[in-house]
Design a protein around this motif. Structure first.
Motif, PDB file in Angstrom:
ATOM      1  N   LEU A  15     -24.137  52.237 -12.887  1.00 43.70           N
ATOM      2  CA  LEU A  15     -23.915  52.350 -11.444  1.00 43.70           C
ATOM      3  C   LEU A  15     -24.067  50.993 -10.762  1.00 43.70           C
ATOM      4  CD1 LEU A  15     -25.840  55.681 -10.732  1.00 43.70           C
ATOM      5  CD2 LEU A  15     -23.370  55.349 -10.903  1.00 43.70           C
ATOM      6  N   LEU A  16     -25.045  50.216 -11.214  1.00 44.43           N
ATOM      7  CA  LEU A  16     -25.279  48.897 -10.627  1.00 44.43           C
ATOM      8  C   LEU A  16     -24.077  47.981 -10.829  1.00 44.43           C
ATOM      9  CD1 LEU A  16     -27.405  46.952  -9.323  1.00 44.43           C
ATOM     10  CD2 LEU A  16     -28.017  46.282 -11.656  1.00 44.43           C
ATOM     11  N   CYS A  17     -23.547  47.973 -12.041  1.00 48.74           N
ATOM     12  CA  CYS A  17     -22.404  47.107 -12.342  1.00 48.74           C
ATOM     13  C   CYS A  17     -21.164  47.529 -11.562  1.00 48.74           C
ATOM     14  CB  CYS A  17     -22.109  47.120 -13.847  1.00 48.74           C
ATOM     15  SG  CYS A  17     -23.360  46.323 -14.870  1.00 48.74           S
ATOM     16  N   GLY A  18     -20.992  48.822 -11.368  1.00 48.74           N
ATOM     17  CA  GLY A  18     -19.808  49.307 -10.673  1.00 48.74           C
ATOM     18  C   GLY A  18     -19.842  49.085  -9.181  1.00 48.74           C
ATOM     19  N   THR A  19     -21.033  48.830  -8.629  1.00 46.82           N
ATOM     20  CA  THR A  19     -21.148  48.585  -7.192  1.00 46.82           C
ATOM     21  C   THR A  19     -20.467  47.264  -6.841  1.00 46.82           C
ATOM     22  OG1 THR A  19     -23.277  49.728  -7.163  1.00 46.82           O
ATOM     23  CG2 THR A  19     -22.772  48.311  -5.285  1.00 46.82           C
ATOM     24  N   PRO A  20     -19.610  47.245  -5.832  1.00 48.93           N
ATOM     25  CA  PRO A  20     -18.922  45.992  -5.479  1.00 48.93           C
ATOM     26  C   PRO A  20     -19.908  44.862  -5.185  1.00 48.93           C
ATOM     27  CG  PRO A  20     -17.924  47.844  -4.342  1.00 48.93           C
ATOM     28  CD  PRO A  20     -19.171  48.375  -5.006  1.00 48.93           C
ATOM     29  N   GLY A  21     -19.672  43.732  -5.813  1.00 51.99           N
ATOM     30  CA  GLY A  21     -20.497  42.544  -5.630  1.00 51.99           C
ATOM     31  C   GLY A  21     -19.643  41.316  -5.860  1.00 51.99           C
ATOM     32  N   PRO A  22     -20.240  40.122  -5.840  1.00 46.63           N
ATOM     33  CA  PRO A  22     -19.450  38.895  -6.018  1.00 46.63           C
ATOM     34  C   PRO A  22     -18.624  38.882  -7.303  1.00 46.63           C
ATOM     35  CG  PRO A  22     -21.642  38.363  -5.218  1.00 46.63           C
ATOM     36  CD  PRO A  22     -21.644  39.830  -5.526  1.00 46.63           C
ATOM     37  N   ASN A  23     -19.209  39.308  -8.431  1.00 50.59           N
ATOM     38  CA  ASN A  23     -18.464  39.291  -9.694  1.00 50.59           C
ATOM     39  C   ASN A  23     -17.223  40.174  -9.630  1.00 50.59           C
ATOM     40  OD1 ASN A  23     -20.542  37.711 -10.606  1.00 50.59           O
ATOM     41  ND2 ASN A  23     -20.958  38.911 -12.434  1.00 50.59           N
ATOM     42  N   MET A  24     -17.420  41.420  -9.198  1.00 50.27           N
ATOM     43  CA  MET A  24     -16.307  42.361  -9.180  1.00 50.27           C
ATOM     44  C   MET A  24     -15.249  41.959  -8.149  1.00 50.27           C
ATOM     45  SD  MET A  24     -17.040  44.252 -11.624  1.00 50.27           S
ATOM     46  CE  MET A  24     -18.507  44.556 -12.621  1.00 50.27           C
ATOM     47  N   LEU A  25     -15.698  41.453  -7.017  1.00 56.19           N
ATOM     48  CA  LEU A  25     -14.742  40.992  -6.011  1.00 56.19           C
ATOM     49  C   LEU A  25     -13.934  39.812  -6.547  1.00 56.19           C
ATOM     50  CD1 LEU A  25     -13.601  41.130  -3.148  1.00 56.19           C
ATOM     51  CD2 LEU A  25     -15.476  39.636  -2.408  1.00 56.19           C
ATOM     52  N   LEU A 125     -23.699  33.167 -11.539  1.00 56.58           N
ATOM     53  CA  LEU A 125     -25.024  32.607 -11.283  1.00 56.58           C
ATOM     54  C   LEU A 125     -25.469  32.805  -9.840  1.00 56.58           C
ATOM     55  CD1 LEU A 125     -25.026  29.206 -13.219  1.00 56.58           C
ATOM     56  CD2 LEU A 125     -26.093  31.371 -13.878  1.00 56.58           C
ATOM     57  N   SER A 126     -24.518  32.903  -8.933  1.00 58.80           N
ATOM     58  CA  SER A 126     -24.873  33.032  -7.513  1.00 58.80           C
ATOM     59  C   SER A 126     -24.992  34.486  -7.066  1.00 58.80           C
ATOM     60  CB  SER A 126     -23.816  32.330  -6.649  1.00 58.80           C
ATOM     61  OG  SER A 126     -22.562  32.979  -6.766  1.00 58.80           O
ATOM     62  N   ASN A 127     -24.908  35.417  -8.008  1.00 60.17           N
ATOM     63  CA  ASN A 127     -24.912  36.838  -7.681  1.00 60.17           C
ATOM     64  C   ASN A 127     -26.346  37.305  -7.398  1.00 60.17           C
ATOM     65  OD1 ASN A 127     -24.644  39.595  -7.518  1.00 60.17           O
ATOM     66  ND2 ASN A 127     -23.387  39.794  -9.352  1.00 60.17           N
ATOM     67  N   PRO A 128     -26.697  37.682  -6.166  1.00 64.53           N
ATOM     68  CA  PRO A 128     -28.058  38.127  -5.869  1.00 64.53           C
ATOM     69  C   PRO A 128     -28.450  39.380  -6.634  1.00 64.53           C
ATOM     70  CG  PRO A 128     -26.581  38.585  -4.024  1.00 64.53           C
ATOM     71  CD  PRO A 128     -25.821  37.722  -4.982  1.00 64.53           C
ATOM     72  N   LYS A 129     -27.476  40.232  -6.938  1.00 64.24           N
ATOM     73  CA  LYS A 129     -27.752  41.449  -7.699  1.00 64.24           C
ATOM     74  C   LYS A 129     -28.263  41.107  -9.094  1.00 64.24           C
ATOM     75  CE  LYS A 129     -24.153  43.833  -8.925  1.00 64.24           C
ATOM     76  NZ  LYS A 129     -22.960  44.709  -8.833  1.00 64.24           N
ATOM     77  N   LEU A 130     -27.685  40.069  -9.716  1.00 59.99           N
ATOM     78  CA  LEU A 130     -28.104  39.664 -11.050  1.00 59.99           C
ATOM     79  C   LEU A 130     -29.506  39.072 -11.020  1.00 59.99           C
ATOM     80  CD1 LEU A 130     -27.557  39.188 -14.042  1.00 59.99           C
ATOM     81  CD2 LEU A 130     -26.412  37.042 -13.421  1.00 59.99           C
ATOM     82  N   LEU A 131     -29.809  38.240 -10.013  1.00 59.59           N
ATOM     83  CA  LEU A 131     -31.141  37.651  -9.912  1.00 59.59           C
ATOM     84  C   LEU A 131     -32.202  38.732  -9.747  1.00 59.59           C
ATOM     85  CD1 LEU A 131     -30.404  34.602  -7.567  1.00 59.59           C
ATOM     86  CD2 LEU A 131     -30.833  34.557 -10.029  1.00 59.59           C
ATOM     87  N   LEU A 132     -31.919  39.713  -8.892  1.00 55.90           N
ATOM     88  CA  LEU A 132     -32.861  40.816  -8.695  1.00 55.90           C
ATOM     89  C   LEU A 132     -33.036  41.607  -9.986  1.00 55.90           C
ATOM     90  CD1 LEU A 132     -34.562  42.609  -6.833  1.00 55.90           C
ATOM     91  CD2 LEU A 132     -32.479  43.870  -6.282  1.00 55.90           C
ATOM     92  N   PHE A 133     -31.934  41.869 -10.667  1.00 54.72           N
ATOM     93  CA  PHE A 133     -31.985  42.639 -11.900  1.00 54.72           C
ATOM     94  C   PHE A 133     -32.817  41.922 -12.957  1.00 54.72           C
ATOM     95  CE2 PHE A 133     -30.365  43.696 -16.103  1.00 54.72           C
ATOM     96  CZ  PHE A 133     -30.369  45.081 -16.078  1.00 54.72           C
ATOM     97  N   ALA A 134     -32.574  40.623 -13.139  1.00 57.29           N
ATOM     98  CA  ALA A 134     -33.228  39.867 -14.205  1.00 57.29           C
ATOM     99  C   ALA A 134     -34.713  39.676 -13.949  1.00 57.29           C
ATOM    100  CB  ALA A 134     -32.545  38.512 -14.382  1.00 57.29           C
ATOM    101  N   GLY A 195     -12.539  37.212   2.121  1.00 61.84           N
ATOM    102  CA  GLY A 195     -13.328  36.106   2.637  1.00 61.84           C
ATOM    103  C   GLY A 195     -14.572  36.588   3.357  1.00 61.84           C
ATOM    104  N   GLY A 196     -14.423  37.626   4.175  1.00 59.26           N
ATOM    105  CA  GLY A 196     -15.565  38.178   4.879  1.00 59.26           C
ATOM    106  C   GLY A 196     -16.616  38.744   3.938  1.00 59.26           C
ATOM    107  N   LEU A 197     -16.172  39.370   2.844  1.00 57.65           N
ATOM    108  CA  LEU A 197     -17.115  39.917   1.873  1.00 57.65           C
ATOM    109  C   LEU A 197     -17.902  38.813   1.171  1.00 57.65           C
ATOM    110  CD1 LEU A 197     -14.980  42.803   0.322  1.00 57.65           C
ATOM    111  CD2 LEU A 197     -17.012  43.026   1.766  1.00 57.65           C
ATOM    112  N   PHE A 198     -17.212  37.735   0.770  1.00 57.36           N
ATOM    113  CA  PHE A 198     -17.916  36.612   0.140  1.00 57.36           C
ATOM    114  C   PHE A 198     -18.931  36.004   1.112  1.00 57.36           C
ATOM    115  CE2 PHE A 198     -14.453  36.123  -3.138  1.00 57.36           C
ATOM    116  CZ  PHE A 198     -15.290  36.260  -4.235  1.00 57.36           C
ATOM    117  N   LEU A 199     -18.555  35.871   2.374  1.00 59.36           N
ATOM    118  CA  LEU A 199     -19.492  35.358   3.369  1.00 59.36           C
ATOM    119  C   LEU A 199     -20.695  36.293   3.510  1.00 59.36           C
ATOM    120  CD1 LEU A 199     -16.965  34.182   6.122  1.00 59.36           C
ATOM    121  CD2 LEU A 199     -18.326  32.720   4.619  1.00 59.36           C
TER     122      LEU A 199
END
Length: 210
Positions: A15-25, A125-134, A195-199
């Motif tokens: 579920l975490l991976c499927g949630t839209p984030g920087p990587n998936m976008l 590397l800039s994905n906040p979801k990954l930092l929180l997960f790790a 662009g708005g999502l990345f911001l």
């Protein structure tokens, strides 16, 4: 590690991976512009970043960040800057498309495979979801009374498999979406949204605390 623990972990990360984030976008937008085949290099870059961060977690990343908070701040601000850069670039439509497959957008500046890998790696590397997960989530599934290396290997492999599955879903969705973005107005709207999502992801990372 028990089967029950692994199943809880798999359910959570799927579920975490499927949630839209920087990587998936990023995978989605690359697929829109380049097609699925050339987006494989982007997927490789994103996944490499994930494996690096999870390996660092296995080696004690959380303890390092607690002992050296300045290091985390440097990583966080660098990630914020990169996400904001991507947001502005996407908003302006400056990340030129390439006609690589049927359905991809018209040709633009050439993007090499190494650059696609590099961009995916930096996004990962800039994905906040990954930092929180790790730093907070991943270590909770490790049984301290059992050998840790096999447990880390199983969990990292599971996470990578779930991530790759969703890369494929987003890449195929991007290729289909490209067929609807041939009109300049729709293309401009897509650029504004991405662009708005990345911001937004950059702002989220700015406020993130491990």
């Amino acid at each position: 590690m028990s089967l029950h623990t692994w199943w809880l972990f798999f359910s959570a990360v799927f579920l975490l991976c499927g949630t839209p984030g920087p990587n998936m976008l990023h995978v989605l937008t690359r697929s829109v512009r380049l097609g699925v085949r050339r987006t494989i290099a982007t997927m490789a870059g994103c996944l490499s970043a994930i494996l690096l961060v999870l390996a660092a977690s296995a080696a004690g990343l959380s303890a390092v960040l607690v002992a050296a908070p300045t290091l985390f701040e440097v990583i966080r601000y660098a990630g914020v800057a990169y996400l904001l850069y991507l947001g502005v670039k996407a908003w302006r439509g400056a990340d030129g498309p390439i006609a690589a497959e049927p359905g991809a957008l018209p040709a633009g500046p050439r993007l090499t495979a190494p650059r696609l890998v590099r961009d995916g790696f930096l996004i990962g590397l800039s994905n906040p979801k990954l930092l929180l997960f790790a730093t907070a989530f991943f270590p909770q599934f490790i049984d301290g009374g059992a050998p840790q290396a096999p447990q880390f290997a199983i969990l990292v492999t599971t996470f990578a498999g779930a991530e790759l599955f969703w890369y494929g879903v987003y890449a195929l969705s991007g290729q289909r979406l490209a067929a609807f973005l041939t009109r300049p107005g729709l293309k401009r709207l897509f650029d504004r949204i991405t662009g708005g999502l990345f911001l937004g992801f950059g702002a989220a990372l700015l406020g993130f605390r491990p």
